[in-house]
Every structure is written in structure tokens, then in C-alpha cells.
Design an enzyme around this catalytic site. Structure first.
Site, mmCIF file in Angstrom:
data_model
loop_
_atom_site.group_PDB
_atom_site.id
_atom_site.type_symbol
_atom_site.label_atom_id
_atom_site.label_comp_id
_atom_site.label_asym_id
_atom_site.label_seq_id
_atom_site.Cartn_x
_atom_site.Cartn_y
_atom_site.Cartn_z
ATOM 1 N N LYS A 129 0.869 -1.180 0.000
ATOM 2 C CA LYS A 129 0.000 0.000 0.000
ATOM 3 C C LYS A 129 0.909 1.233 0.000
ATOM 4 O O LYS A 129 1.941 1.244 0.687
ATOM 5 C CB LYS A 129 -0.892 -0.027 1.249
ATOM 6 C CG LYS A 129 -1.903 1.106 1.328
ATOM 7 C CD LYS A 129 -2.837 0.944 2.537
ATOM 8 C CE LYS A 129 -3.844 2.067 2.654
ATOM 9 N NZ LYS A 129 -4.764 1.909 3.801
ATOM 10 N N SER B 167 -10.146 -0.182 7.195
ATOM 11 C CA SER B 167 -9.577 -0.110 5.843
ATOM 12 C C SER B 167 -8.879 -1.349 5.317
ATOM 13 O O SER B 167 -8.500 -1.378 4.151
ATOM 14 C CB SER B 167 -8.610 1.059 5.754
ATOM 15 O OG SER B 167 -9.337 2.238 5.604
ATOM 16 N N SER C 64 -9.850 2.257 2.988
ATOM 17 C CA SER C 64 -8.927 2.963 2.129
ATOM 18 C C SER C 64 -7.969 2.049 1.359
ATOM 19 O O SER C 64 -7.375 2.492 0.387
ATOM 20 C CB SER C 64 -8.100 3.939 2.968
ATOM 21 O OG SER C 64 -7.282 3.249 3.896
#
Ligand code: GLN
Length: 484
Positions: free
Chosen positions: A76, A175, A151
Site C-alpha cells: 500500500k 480499511s 482505504s
């Protein structure tokens, strides 16, 4: 190769069915083919991936390689990667190239895993739909008119589309779990302190926790084992041995007590999601578990408490982005005040600014007691609910999200509707407990998730239960059509 689990890929590498270079080239080719449409990656690091793959092949040849050696992986874009841009999906960090690796990145690199690139996300991890990214929204591979969740939507979409067998992610209020649910993959947010936050760009420091997203619970077990561990550079990292999560996956779940919180099956829950969750619970009962009705009476306080505490911490954490030290700087500032003001106004997106404003307001003199202190009191009550529940049960289960994936723009003008996406996930972060989502069915052709919440440091047990369920259900093996 892209349909195989990490465990299967590891065997294939050892049997020399394929090399790490071939595996890496295969996934890079899929990224080249499908990412232009899905937008799951912000950065592709093809060249360095091939260098790492060759190094992994050498290690494998020597016979002393880690189980994860040679397996491709995405990070990420919130984890700092030395020499590779780490943007947090913000214009503010569009030009930021970290001089160091996050501990998680370092730990996984040490196993010999091969980084393919960095995944898209909501800006500074604020959001539930991936629509707040400076680099544009990520599409859900199951239905490209719908959001992948957020997210960590890029990580979840990439694993769902088989662009990588694994991805790292972070979870401040849901998330990891919410995008995993909406994309039909497995993800675990560990106990707070289990995985180092060093080099992971901070959103709300008392809630943030990194974890893996992969196809199966078994793969998550392998990845978590490598990510977790004490780190003296993170003062909230817990010094406690990391169990072998893989070793207990096949333990029997006979007699396991599963708490079903009444509050998680109330009116806001889509009936079709409820049905999918109930079906999984029935299967677990058939496997020998006992279902126990429980109550988490302060559940309704989680979203309001979170939306005071998280923005308050974010407003402090994001103060460092001032246009002076690193990151975006406005053109031709008139003076210092103008430099701060315009760099921040131009560098941050709408949602990030909204959170900074809310947080600053809640912490200001005169409002601190009314909002921040109250929210901390609510947090203590939420934690206490779980402590009491875990006196009676081993694990708590329910839906991950109230609805399946929604269309782009559906919640765009209504931040509160968006915030309610995390109604079942946020309490876990407030309490510091581990939470996990695994796929449990399809609704309207898109996946929905089953959430498991464990006691502190009970990740091994959660992974065991999830793995047992995945042995007798098909959901984790389904994949979106059109991406073969
Ligand atoms: N959706 C929540 C938020 O917007 C949680 C985000 C997260 O876990 N990073 O804050």
C-alpha cells in the site's frame, strides 16, 4: 499461476515448476493488462522486481529460503519504500521518495518476497471507497461501475483481480476489512501493537495498524507471521513472541464459542448480507462451534467516538506537511504564512481538509472536554463491552459491512453515509482488538464479507477458524469474470 495460493506458489517454486522470475513476469504482465482500467496501482516497480526475483531464485537454489521467498507482493502506498515514491495517494506527497523502508517493508523483503509496486488508496487512508485518491478512484474488479471499498481499495482490488498474490494494507477504522469484503478477498487487522507502524505514514496513531490482504486465511497467516514482531523504533510495538500462525490452522474448532452481537444485525444491515453471514455461521455450527447470543451495548458510540478521535489525531499528525521540509510546496509564496497556507490548501484534498478542520476544532480550548474527552470515555466503554464478551466467548462474528459494494458517487456528497460504512469495523480499532474479513457470499454479483473479531493477540485462533471455514466453502476461490 495467478489462481494459486501463496502456499501453492511456494511449493511450485521449490519443485521448480516455475522460477520467481517467471512468476514475477507473469504478474507484471497482468498488471500491464488490467491495471490501466482498474487503477489499483499507483507505481509499478517492474525493473527492481526482476532484480529481486533473480536474487530470490538464487536463494531458492541454495535451499535455505523462507517460505515466502520469491513470491510477488504489493505494498500500500502508505508504507515508505526506499527509493520508490510513497505518495499516500496525496498531491502533498506526489514527489516524496523516502530514504528508508518501513519495518513492514523491510521484514517482508528479508523473506525474499518480490515487490511489484505500490497500491492506490484513499488519500492519507481517509475514506471507504477509494474515491479520495489524488490518482483517481480504483475500480472494483467484480463490477467496474462500483467502488472497491477503502482505504486499502487498491490492495484489495489487486489481489481480487489476481494482479498479485498478496498486498499489504492498513486499517484505522476498517480499511483492511471493508475493501477485503467488497472485493471478495481475505484480510486481517492484527491487535494494536502486533505489527510495527514505523515508516507507515500516520493517520490516527492510536488506531492505525498494518496487516496483509490475500486470497485465503492460510496466506494471511504466512504473511502476518513475517510482518509481525517487536520493533524498538515504534514505541507502541508490543514485545511478545510471534506465534507460528500456520501451525494451528488445522486445529479443530469443536466447542469453539462464537459470540453473535445482537447490535450487528439491526435495521441498517442489508438483508442479503445478513443471510450470507448467517449461512456461514450455520456451517461453523455444523463444524462443532457453539453460537452464543451476546450484546455490545455501546456499539452505537463507535462511529461518533471514532470521528472525533481519528480526526483529532490526524490533525496533529498532518501538521508536519507544511511545504517546508518535504512534500508539496506552492509556487512563489509571498511570505512564510502564505507558504504554509497555500501549500496545505493546494496539497491536501477535500476529505483530508475536512478531517483536519474537525480534528483541530475538537482539540481546541473550550471544546476539548466536550468532544475529545467524551470520545475517550466512549472508547473505554466500547473496550469494556468486548472484555465482557470475551469472558463468555472465544471469538465474535458478524458482517464486515452493512451493504455490498456501491456505485461511484453514491455517497459522494454525504460524508456521514460514507462514515457509516465502517459501523461494524471501527469498534475493533477503538478497542485495539484484532479483526478479520473473509468472503462469505455474493450479493448482486459482488462479494460480501464475514467479520471475525478476536481477543487481544488471538490472531492464530481467528486464522484457524477462518481457514476451517474456507476448507468447506467456495467463496475465497471465486474470482471476477473477464480477468482470466
Ligand atoms: N473509512 C474510515 C475512515 O475514513 C477508516 C479508514 C481507515 O481505516 N484507514 O476514516
Amino acid at each position: 499461476m495467478h489462481d494459486m495460493s501463496i502456499a501453492e506458489l511456494a511449493l511450485g517454486l521449490r519443485a521448480k515448476t516455475f522460477s520467481s522470475r517467471e512468476l514475477t513476469e507473469h504478474f507484471l504482465a497482468r498488471i500491464g493488462r488490467f491495471n490501466p482500467d482498474l487503477n489499483a496501482l499507483i507505481t509499478v516497480t517492474g525493473e527492481s522486481a526482476l532484480v529481486s526475483a533473480d536474487a530470490a531464485d538464487k536463494q531458492l537454489k541454495n535451499g535455505l529460503a523462507h517460505d515466502l521467498c520469491g513470491i510477488p507482493l504489493l505494498h500500500k502506498d502508505i508504507f515508505c519504500t526506499r527509493g520508490t515514491r510513497t505518495s499516500c495517494a496525496s498531491k502533498m506527497l506526489h514527489n516524496f521518495i523516502p530514504p528508508y523502508d518501513a519495518t513492514v517493508v523491510e521484514n517482508l523483503a528479508q523473506t525474499g518476497m518480490v515487490m511489484l509496486g505500490k497500491t492506490n488508496m484513499d488519500e492519507f487512508a481517509m475514506g471507504s471507497s477509494n474515491e479520495t485518491s489524488f490518482y483517481g478512484a480504483v475500480k472494483n474488479p467484480w463490477d467496474t461501475a462500483k467502488v472497491p471499498g477503502g482505504s486499502s481499495g487498491g490492495s484489495a482490488a489487486a489481489v481480487a483481480a489476481r494482479l498479485s498474490p498478496a498486498a499489504t494494507a492498513t486499517d484505522t477504522g476498517g480499511s483492511i476489512r471493508q475493501p477485503a469484503a467488497l472485493c471478495g478477498v481475505s484480510g486481517i487487522k492484527p491487535t494494536y501493537g502486533r505489527v510495527s507502524r514505523w515508516g507507515m505514514i500516520a493517520f490516527a496513531s492510536s488506531l492505525d495498524q498494518g496487516g496483509p490482504i490475500a486470497k485465503t486465511a492460510q496466506d494471511c497467516a504466512l504473511l502476518l507471521g513475517a510482518m509481525a514482531g517487536f520493533d524498538s523504533r515504534d514505541s507502541t510495538s508490543v514485545d511478545r513472541p510471534v506465534p507460528n500462525y500456520h501451525a494451528s490452522l488445522n486445529d479443530s474448532i469443536q466447542g469453539l464459542k462464537i459470540g453473535i452481537p445482537r447490535e450487528y444485525f439491526s435495521s441498517g444491515l442489508d438483508g442479503r448480507v445478513a443471510k450470507a453471514v448467517q449461512d456461514s455461521l450455520t456451517i461453523l455450527r455444523e463444524l462443532g462451534a457453539e453460537l452464543v447470543d451476546i450484546s455490545l451495548p455501546n456499539s452505537h458510540l463507535s462511529v461518533p467516538a471514532y470521528y472525533v478521535i481519528a480526526p483529532a489525531e490526524a490533525s496533529a499528525n498532518l501538521a508536519r506537511f507544511d511545504g517546508v521540509r518535504y512534500g508539496y510546496r506552492c509556487e512563489n509564496p509571498k511570505d512564510l504564512e502564505d507558504l504554509y497556507c497555500r501549500s496545505r490548501s493546494e496539497g491536501f484534498g477535500e476529505e483530508v481538509k475536512r478531517r483536519i478542520l474537525i480534528g483541530t476544532y475538537c482539540l481546541s480550548a473550550g471544546y476539548y472536554d466536550a468532544y475529545y474527552r467524551k470520545a475517550q470515555q466512549a472508547r473505554a466503554l466500547i473496550r469494556q463491552d468486548f472484555t465482557q464478551a470475551f469472558d463468555k466467548v472465544d471469538v465474535v462474528m458478524g458482517p464486515t459491512c452493512p451493504t455490498p459494494a456501491f456505485r461511484f458517487g453514491a455517497k459522494g456528497d454525504d460524508p456521514v453515509a460514507m462514515y457509516l460504512e465502517d459501523i461494524y469495523t471501527i469498534a475493533t480499532n477503538l478497542a485495539g482488538l484484532p479483526g478479520m474479513s473473509i468472503p462469505c457470499g455474493l450479493v448482486d454479483g459482488t462479494p460480501v464479507g464475514l467479520q471475525l473479531i478476536g481477543n487481544y493477540f488471538a490472531e492464530a485462533q481467528m486464522l484457524n477458524v477462518a481457514h476451517q471455514l474456507q476448507q468447506v466453502t467456495p467463496w475465497h476461490a471465486l474470482q471476477p469474470e473477464g480477468l482470466i
